[in-house]
Design a protein around this motif. Structure first.
Motif, PDB file in Angstrom:
ATOM      1  N   ALA A  78      -8.983  -1.893 -25.080  1.00  0.00           N
ATOM      2  CA  ALA A  78      -9.181  -1.788 -23.627  1.00  0.00           C
ATOM      3  C   ALA A  78      -8.046  -0.997 -22.975  1.00  0.00           C
ATOM      4  O   ALA A  78      -8.291  -0.177 -22.081  1.00  0.00           O
ATOM      5  N   GLN A  79      -6.803  -1.221 -23.409  1.00  0.00           N
ATOM      6  CA  GLN A  79      -5.669  -0.454 -22.884  1.00  0.00           C
ATOM      7  C   GLN A  79      -5.825   1.023 -23.212  1.00  0.00           C
ATOM      8  O   GLN A  79      -5.604   1.882 -22.353  1.00  0.00           O
ATOM      9  N   LEU A  80      -6.190   1.310 -24.442  1.00  0.00           N
ATOM     10  CA  LEU A  80      -6.344   2.692 -24.857  1.00  0.00           C
ATOM     11  C   LEU A  80      -7.467   3.371 -24.082  1.00  0.00           C
ATOM     12  O   LEU A  80      -7.342   4.524 -23.671  1.00  0.00           O
ATOM     13  N   GLN A  81      -8.541   2.651 -23.837  1.00  0.00           N
ATOM     14  CA  GLN A  81      -9.641   3.212 -23.051  1.00  0.00           C
ATOM     15  C   GLN A  81      -9.208   3.464 -21.617  1.00  0.00           C
ATOM     16  O   GLN A  81      -9.574   4.481 -21.015  1.00  0.00           O
ATOM     17  N   ALA A  82      -8.402   2.572 -21.042  1.00  0.00           N
ATOM     18  CA  ALA A  82      -7.879   2.770 -19.688  1.00  0.00           C
ATOM     19  C   ALA A  82      -6.994   4.011 -19.634  1.00  0.00           C
ATOM     20  O   ALA A  82      -7.050   4.782 -18.665  1.00  0.00           O
ATOM     21  N   VAL A  83      -6.174   4.214 -20.639  1.00  0.00           N
ATOM     22  CA  VAL A  83      -5.337   5.411 -20.729  1.00  0.00           C
ATOM     23  C   VAL A  83      -6.228   6.650 -20.806  1.00  0.00           C
ATOM     24  O   VAL A  83      -6.017   7.633 -20.090  1.00  0.00           O
ATOM     25  N   SER A  84      -7.223   6.613 -21.651  1.00  0.00           N
ATOM     26  CA  SER A  84      -8.147   7.731 -21.798  1.00  0.00           C
ATOM     27  C   SER A  84      -8.849   8.050 -20.480  1.00  0.00           C
ATOM     28  O   SER A  84      -8.947   9.218 -20.083  1.00  0.00           O
ATOM     29  N   ASP A  85      -9.315   7.020 -19.793  1.00  0.00           N
ATOM     30  CA  ASP A  85      -9.993   7.218 -18.506  1.00  0.00           C
ATOM     31  C   ASP A  85      -9.055   7.836 -17.473  1.00  0.00           C
ATOM     32  O   ASP A  85      -9.451   8.711 -16.703  1.00  0.00           O
ATOM     33  N   ARG A  86      -7.811   7.379 -17.475  1.00  0.00           N
ATOM     34  CA  ARG A  86      -6.811   7.896 -16.526  1.00  0.00           C
ATOM     35  C   ARG A  86      -6.554   9.383 -16.781  1.00  0.00           C
ATOM     36  O   ARG A  86      -6.477  10.185 -15.857  1.00  0.00           O
ATOM     37  N   ILE A  87      -6.415   9.759 -18.033  1.00  0.00           N
ATOM     38  CA  ILE A  87      -6.164  11.162 -18.369  1.00  0.00           C
ATOM     39  C   ILE A  87      -7.377  12.015 -18.028  1.00  0.00           C
ATOM     40  O   ILE A  87      -7.244  13.107 -17.470  1.00  0.00           O
ATOM     41  N   ARG A 135       3.786   6.409 -17.847  1.00  0.00           N
ATOM     42  CA  ARG A 135       4.849   5.563 -18.418  1.00  0.00           C
ATOM     43  C   ARG A 135       5.156   4.392 -17.499  1.00  0.00           C
ATOM     44  O   ARG A 135       5.489   3.305 -17.973  1.00  0.00           O
ATOM     45  N   THR A 136       5.029   4.606 -16.200  1.00  0.00           N
ATOM     46  CA  THR A 136       5.221   3.524 -15.231  1.00  0.00           C
ATOM     47  C   THR A 136       3.963   2.663 -15.137  1.00  0.00           C
ATOM     48  O   THR A 136       4.036   1.435 -15.189  1.00  0.00           O
ATOM     49  N   GLU A 137       2.820   3.301 -15.012  1.00  0.00           N
ATOM     50  CA  GLU A 137       1.548   2.590 -14.845  1.00  0.00           C
ATOM     51  C   GLU A 137       1.199   1.700 -16.035  1.00  0.00           C
ATOM     52  O   GLU A 137       0.614   0.641 -15.864  1.00  0.00           O
ATOM     53  N   SER A 153      -1.083  17.392 -37.632  1.00  0.00           N
ATOM     54  CA  SER A 153      -1.993  17.694 -38.737  1.00  0.00           C
ATOM     55  C   SER A 153      -2.060  16.495 -39.676  1.00  0.00           C
ATOM     56  O   SER A 153      -1.108  15.731 -39.806  1.00  0.00           O
ATOM     57  N   GLY A 154      -3.199  16.325 -40.267  1.00  0.00           N
ATOM     58  CA  GLY A 154      -3.359  15.283 -41.266  1.00  0.00           C
ATOM     59  C   GLY A 154      -3.589  13.887 -40.717  1.00  0.00           C
ATOM     60  O   GLY A 154      -3.517  12.922 -41.473  1.00  0.00           O
ATOM     61  N   HIS A 155      -3.842  13.774 -39.416  1.00  0.00           N
ATOM     62  CA  HIS A 155      -4.069  12.465 -38.823  1.00  0.00           C
ATOM     63  C   HIS A 155      -5.347  12.500 -37.995  1.00  0.00           C
ATOM     64  O   HIS A 155      -5.687  13.519 -37.396  1.00  0.00           O
ATOM     65  N   THR A 156      -6.027  11.375 -37.949  1.00  0.00           N
ATOM     66  CA  THR A 156      -7.271  11.262 -37.200  1.00  0.00           C
ATOM     67  C   THR A 156      -7.008  10.574 -35.869  1.00  0.00           C
ATOM     68  O   THR A 156      -6.417   9.487 -35.853  1.00  0.00           O
ATOM     69  N   PRO A 157      -7.431  11.194 -34.747  1.00  0.00           N
ATOM     70  CA  PRO A 157      -7.231  10.541 -33.457  1.00  0.00           C
ATOM     71  C   PRO A 157      -8.094   9.290 -33.340  1.00  0.00           C
ATOM     72  O   PRO A 157      -9.170   9.213 -33.936  1.00  0.00           O
ATOM     73  N   VAL A 158      -7.618   8.321 -32.557  1.00  0.00           N
ATOM     74  CA  VAL A 158      -8.425   7.127 -32.316  1.00  0.00           C
ATOM     75  C   VAL A 158      -9.397   7.362 -31.169  1.00  0.00           C
ATOM     76  O   VAL A 158     -10.429   6.705 -31.094  1.00  0.00           O
ATOM     77  N   ILE A 159      -9.061   8.289 -30.287  1.00  0.00           N
ATOM     78  CA  ILE A 159      -9.991   8.761 -29.256  1.00  0.00           C
ATOM     79  C   ILE A 159      -9.916  10.279 -29.256  1.00  0.00           C
ATOM     80  O   ILE A 159      -8.837  10.860 -29.218  1.00  0.00           O
ATOM     81  N   GLU A 160     -11.074  10.920 -29.290  1.00  0.00           N
ATOM     82  CA  GLU A 160     -11.153  12.375 -29.356  1.00  0.00           C
ATOM     83  C   GLU A 160     -12.036  12.881 -28.232  1.00  0.00           C
ATOM     84  O   GLU A 160     -13.164  12.409 -28.047  1.00  0.00           O
ATOM     85  N   THR A 161     -11.515  13.824 -27.444  1.00  0.00           N
ATOM     86  CA  THR A 161     -12.293  14.437 -26.363  1.00  0.00           C
ATOM     87  C   THR A 161     -12.109  15.951 -26.433  1.00  0.00           C
ATOM     88  O   THR A 161     -11.313  16.448 -27.225  1.00  0.00           O
ATOM     89  N   ASN A 206      -6.740  14.443 -27.322  1.00  0.00           N
ATOM     90  CA  ASN A 206      -6.943  13.425 -28.354  1.00  0.00           C
ATOM     91  C   ASN A 206      -5.833  12.397 -28.219  1.00  0.00           C
ATOM     92  O   ASN A 206      -4.712  12.739 -27.824  1.00  0.00           O
ATOM     93  N   LEU A 207      -6.141  11.161 -28.535  1.00  0.00           N
ATOM     94  CA  LEU A 207      -5.148  10.097 -28.491  1.00  0.00           C
ATOM     95  C   LEU A 207      -4.910   9.560 -29.894  1.00  0.00           C
ATOM     96  O   LEU A 207      -5.859   9.281 -30.634  1.00  0.00           O
ATOM     97  N   TYR A 208      -3.636   9.441 -30.238  1.00  0.00           N
ATOM     98  CA  TYR A 208      -3.203   8.911 -31.529  1.00  0.00           C
ATOM     99  C   TYR A 208      -2.312   7.704 -31.270  1.00  0.00           C
ATOM    100  O   TYR A 208      -1.621   7.651 -30.247  1.00  0.00           O
ATOM    101  N   LEU A 209      -2.316   6.761 -32.182  1.00  0.00           N
ATOM    102  CA  LEU A 209      -1.448   5.590 -32.067  1.00  0.00           C
ATOM    103  C   LEU A 209      -0.190   5.795 -32.898  1.00  0.00           C
ATOM    104  O   LEU A 209      -0.229   6.391 -33.971  1.00  0.00           O
TER     105      LEU A 209
END
Length: 89
Positions: free
Chosen positions: A5-14, A28-30, A45-53, A57-60
């Motif tokens: 849910a946090q990651l999705q909120a970050v994705s939505d914000r971006i 960073r504040t929010e 390179s060599g890593h799969t994003p957890v969210i891709e648009t 892309n978002l990676y952990l």
């Protein structure tokens, strides 16, 4: 730990904003205490994003052992890499 849910909120914000250093600074504040790193996706390179648009892309990140490394495990994630995707013309 980062939740899906946090990651999705970050994705939505971006997705709703202009992706630049100012946005990352605001997030960073929010979303404190999450750690954010901003780069271009072709720097990773060599890593799969957890969210891709089309825009980014978002990676952990796992930073538990004093050395950052990529992970896909939400339970150990301590930060997020926001990787901007630059379209090929």
């Amino acid at each position: 730990m980062i939740t899906e849910a946090q990651l999705q909120a970050v994705s939505d914000r971006i997705a709703a904003a202009y992706l630049d250093d100012a946005l990352i600074t605001a997030m960073r504040t929010e979303f404190a205490p999450l750690h954010f790193t901003y780069c271009y996706d072709d720097d990773i390179s060599g890593h799969t994003p957890v969210i891709e648009t089309d825009k980014f892309n978002l990676y952990l990140i796992d930073g538990r052992e004093h050395c950052l490394k990529m992970t896909n495990d939400y339970e150990v994630a301590t930060g997020i890499v926001v990787a901007e995707v630059i379209a090929d013309d």
